[in-house]
Design a protein around this motif. Structure first.
Motif, PDB file in Angstrom:
ATOM      1  N   TYR A 156       8.213   2.458  11.697  1.00 51.06           N
ATOM      2  CA  TYR A 156       7.991   2.425  10.188  1.00 51.06           C
ATOM      3  C   TYR A 156       7.713   3.964  10.060  1.00 51.06           C
ATOM      4  N   SER A 157       6.680   4.335  10.928  1.00 48.37           N
ATOM      5  CA  SER A 157       6.110   6.150  11.409  1.00 48.37           C
ATOM      6  C   SER A 157       6.929   6.762  11.541  1.00 48.37           C
TER       7      SER A 157
ATOM      8  N   PHE B 170       4.139  10.141   7.377  1.00 47.73           N
ATOM      9  CA  PHE B 170       3.403   9.609   7.865  1.00 47.73           C
ATOM     10  C   PHE B 170       2.347  10.044   8.916  1.00 47.73           C
ATOM     11  N   LEU B 171       2.713   9.768   9.668  1.00 47.39           N
ATOM     12  CA  LEU B 171       1.365  10.337  10.526  1.00 47.39           C
ATOM     13  C   LEU B 171       1.326  11.292  10.546  1.00 47.39           C
TER      14      LEU B 171
ATOM     15  N   ALA C 256      -2.918  14.954  14.306  1.00 47.91           N
ATOM     16  CA  ALA C 256      -1.779  15.760  14.553  1.00 47.91           C
ATOM     17  C   ALA C 256      -1.186  16.968  15.325  1.00 47.91           C
ATOM     18  N   LYS C 257      -1.758  17.879  14.660  1.00 44.36           N
ATOM     19  CA  LYS C 257      -2.034  19.106  15.012  1.00 44.36           C
ATOM     20  C   LYS C 257      -2.903  19.587  16.564  1.00 44.36           C
TER      21      LYS C 257
ATOM     22  N   LEU D  86       1.021  -1.367   0.009  1.00 42.94           N
ATOM     23  CA  LEU D  86      -0.500   0.122   0.387  1.00 42.94           C
ATOM     24  C   LEU D  86       0.966   1.440   0.246  1.00 42.94           C
ATOM     25  N   SER D  87       1.722   1.738   0.277  1.00 40.85           N
ATOM     26  CA  SER D  87       3.384   1.888   0.603  1.00 40.85           C
ATOM     27  C   SER D  87       3.670   2.374  -0.453  1.00 40.85           C
TER      28      SER D  87
END
Length: 148
Positions: A90-91, A98-99, A107-108, A25-26
């Protein structure tokens, strides 16, 4: 420990399949679309189903609900733990953006967004494992109903 070797092996293979699916998918740029994570349940379910099936074949008449349940739970938990560790690596190390791409709003707003995501991935895996194991054991348990 001898009774857990098969579930641990299946758990490792299941987690490898989950990792491979995520990496595919990545490569396609679809790993930020949460909809594609639905197939994770199918992959995990197949691993749990096969573990319980092979445990029943291996044990024969000694197979019980408890032994099948432990095999399924072990497989799912091993797969979930390994995939969560892979996801965290990975992230944070391989694709640090990614995140942020996954959820720009969250995220903010949250200081520990990474921890929340990793915890969510683990809890979703554990919940999926429990539900699927209980479901599949309905197929494999022996009936107490008298035969007519």
């Amino acid at each position: 420990m001898k009774n857990l070797t098969l579930p641990i092996r299946f758990g490792i293979v299941t987690s490898a399949c989950l990792m491979a699916y995520f990496l595919i998918l990545s490569l396609l740029g679809k790993h930020t679309n949460v909809f594609f994570s639905l197939l994770n349940g199918v992959i995990t379910g197949f691993g749990i189903y096969e573990t319980i099936k092979y445990t029943k074949v291996r044990l024969g008449k000694d197979f019980s609900y408890g032994k099948g349940f432990v095999a399924g739970i072990t497989t799912g938990f091993v797969a979930t733990l390994l995939f969560t560790v892979f996801f965290a690596i990975y992230s944070t190390e391989l694709n640090a953006s990614f995140l942020t791409e996954l959820s720009e709003v969250w995220a903010k707003d949250y200081a520990n967004f990474e921890g929340i995501v990793f915890f969510t991935v683990a809890i979703m895996g554990f919940a999926t494992t429990l539900v699927l194991t209980l479901s599949f054991m309905q197929l494999f348990k022996t009936s107490n109903n008298p035969k007519k």
